[in-house]
Design a protein around this motif. Sequence first.
Motif, mmCIF file in Angstrom:
data_model
loop_
_atom_site.group_PDB
_atom_site.id
_atom_site.type_symbol
_atom_site.label_atom_id
_atom_site.label_comp_id
_atom_site.label_asym_id
_atom_site.label_seq_id
_atom_site.Cartn_x
_atom_site.Cartn_y
_atom_site.Cartn_z
ATOM 1 N N ASP A 172 -5.388 -1.204 8.083
ATOM 2 C CA ASP A 172 -5.478 -1.970 6.833
ATOM 3 C C ASP A 172 -6.817 -2.703 6.719
ATOM 4 O O ASP A 172 -7.071 -3.360 5.722
ATOM 5 N N SER A 189 -5.667 3.449 5.112
ATOM 6 C CA SER A 189 -4.309 3.953 5.164
ATOM 7 C C SER A 189 -4.287 5.448 4.858
ATOM 8 O O SER A 189 -5.036 5.923 4.005
ATOM 9 N N ASN A 192 1.020 -2.980 10.559
ATOM 10 C CA ASN A 192 0.772 -2.273 9.311
ATOM 11 C C ASN A 192 1.528 -2.835 8.137
ATOM 12 O O ASN A 192 2.656 -3.306 8.281
ATOM 13 N N ASN A 252 5.885 3.192 8.967
ATOM 14 C CA ASN A 252 5.389 4.450 9.512
ATOM 15 C C ASN A 252 6.554 5.153 10.186
ATOM 16 O O ASN A 252 6.660 5.172 11.418
ATOM 17 N N ASP A 305 5.634 9.890 7.757
ATOM 18 C CA ASP A 305 4.500 8.972 7.664
ATOM 19 C C ASP A 305 3.635 9.047 8.910
ATOM 20 O O ASP A 305 2.426 8.859 8.869
ATOM 21 N N TYR A 320 0.509 11.057 8.917
ATOM 22 C CA TYR A 320 -0.589 10.642 8.031
ATOM 23 C C TYR A 320 -1.177 9.284 8.441
ATOM 24 O O TYR A 320 -2.249 8.905 7.994
ATOM 25 N N SER A 321 -0.435 8.564 9.257
ATOM 26 C CA SER A 321 -0.701 7.148 9.462
ATOM 27 C C SER A 321 -1.982 6.851 10.241
ATOM 28 O O SER A 321 -2.164 7.328 11.363
ATOM 29 N N GLY A 322 -2.825 6.020 9.651
ATOM 30 C CA GLY A 322 -3.997 5.537 10.371
ATOM 31 C C GLY A 322 -3.612 4.544 11.456
ATOM 32 O O GLY A 322 -4.242 4.477 12.513
ATOM 33 N N LYS A 374 6.102 -3.207 2.455
ATOM 34 C CA LYS A 374 4.754 -3.732 2.188
ATOM 35 C C LYS A 374 4.867 -5.202 1.755
ATOM 36 O O LYS A 374 5.919 -5.671 1.380
ATOM 37 N N ILE A 413 -2.322 10.269 -5.585
ATOM 38 C CA ILE A 413 -1.241 10.759 -4.727
ATOM 39 C C ILE A 413 0.015 9.956 -5.064
ATOM 40 O O ILE A 413 -0.035 8.712 -5.151
ATOM 41 N N GLY A 414 1.124 10.658 -5.255
ATOM 42 C CA GLY A 414 2.363 9.967 -5.617
ATOM 43 C C GLY A 414 2.973 9.235 -4.436
ATOM 44 O O GLY A 414 2.505 9.352 -3.293
ATOM 45 N N ALA A 430 5.496 8.047 -1.400
ATOM 46 C CA ALA A 430 6.137 8.802 -0.316
ATOM 47 C C ALA A 430 7.544 9.214 -0.743
ATOM 48 O O ALA A 430 8.196 8.515 -1.527
HETATM 49 N N1 LIG Z 1 2.683 10.068 -0.269
HETATM 50 C C1 LIG Z 1 2.515 8.764 -0.037
HETATM 51 N N2 LIG Z 1 2.622 8.311 1.232
HETATM 52 C C2 LIG Z 1 2.455 6.997 1.416
HETATM 53 C C3 LIG Z 1 2.174 6.077 0.393
HETATM 54 N N3 LIG Z 1 2.042 4.834 0.951
HETATM 55 C C4 LIG Z 1 2.256 4.989 2.263
HETATM 56 N N4 LIG Z 1 2.496 6.283 2.540
HETATM 57 C C5 LIG Z 1 2.789 6.831 3.832
HETATM 58 O O1 LIG Z 1 2.949 5.771 4.731
HETATM 59 C C6 LIG Z 1 1.871 5.772 5.644
HETATM 60 C C7 LIG Z 1 1.368 4.354 5.822
HETATM 61 O O2 LIG Z 1 0.777 4.313 7.039
HETATM 62 P P1 LIG Z 1 -0.688 3.801 7.300
HETATM 63 O O3 LIG Z 1 -0.622 3.389 8.735
HETATM 64 O O4 LIG Z 1 -1.576 5.000 7.044
HETATM 65 O O5 LIG Z 1 -0.947 2.660 6.351
HETATM 66 C C8 LIG Z 1 0.802 6.633 5.075
HETATM 67 O O6 LIG Z 1 -0.014 7.165 6.070
HETATM 68 C C9 LIG Z 1 1.627 7.669 4.328
HETATM 69 O O7 LIG Z 1 2.125 8.633 5.196
HETATM 70 C C10 LIG Z 1 2.055 6.594 -0.929
HETATM 71 O O8 LIG Z 1 1.800 5.866 -1.898
HETATM 72 N N5 LIG Z 1 2.244 7.935 -1.086
#
Ligand SMILES: Nc1nc2c(ncn2[C@@H]2O[C@H](COP(=O)(O)O)[C@@H](O)[C@H]2O)c(=O)[nH]1
Length: 251
Positions: A9, A39, A91, A95, A99, A102-104, A127, A200-201, A203
């Motif tokens: 973040d 993110s 975060n 996650n 998630d 994709y998660s950072g 959030k 991007i829509g 999750a």
């Molecule tokens: N398709 C979407 N995925 C989303 C969205 N907001 C969050 N996410 C998913 O959650 C993780 C959050 O993890 P982070 O550590 O990267 O912040 C993110 O990576 C997505 O997988 C969203 O609006 N649309």
Amino acid sequence: MRILIANDDGYLAPGIAALVRACEGLGTVEVIAPEQNASGTSNSLTLHRPLSVYTASNGYRYVNGTPSDCVHLALTGLLDYKPDLVLSGINNGANMGDDTLYSGTVAAATEGYLFGVPSIAFSQVEKGWGHLDAAAAVARALVQDVIAGGLDRPFLLSVNIPNRADAAALPRRITRLGRRHASEATIQQRSPRGEMIYWIGPAGAEREAGEGTDFHATGNGAVSITPLQVDLTEHATLDDWRQRLQTAGRP
Ligand SMILES: Nc1nc2c(ncn2[C@@H]2O[C@H](COP(=O)(O)O)[C@@H](O)[C@H]2O)c(=O)[nH]1
């Protein structure tokens, strides 16, 4: 005890400050985090341009790159020591399930794990940072427990904490990843200059959320702790593929 803290973040996020506070008295803490919100950047490394490292007035170091860049730089030269523990988060949002790929936040911890350092990613389910201090208390207790249990071997944990004032009193459940439905539709708009733009829509909703999953634990008043691995091989199908390709008659 030397602890490296990152997030996705950004270095100014309330979640990383809360995690730093949670580690007070547990060892020396070094913060190396992204300059901006990263993110969704997963395990990406920045290879197409150089990175810069800056130091904020509070001593946090921040990088114009991804969460993985931050931990990678730390462990390949920026630090003149190998940390005993890498922590990432806390975060702003969950996650769980898909998630995780994709998660950072998880990626920063994964980078530590890949370098042989025990690592933990912390996320709040909702959030908005609600009850962040309670989440920090959960993080502190778990860090104390893993330190007490020994850091003799690398591990990678993803922890999801319900946004509740009593989070530190909730049971802790060891879970597996659930699954989400595919993401919601992309949001298409036309910019003021007439060009199409796309967001991007959201999750997808949880799809596999049964007993034992991260979704089930956090949805039923518990903290979810999921041990992760990085071997993506689908071991169960290796022999099947060997057989399928051998029958194709090619060497
Ligand atoms: N398709 C979407 N995925 C989303 C969205 N907001 C969050 N996410 C998913 O959650 C993780 C959050 O993890 P982070 O550590 O990267 O912040 C993110 O990576 C997505 O997988 C969203 O609006 N649309």
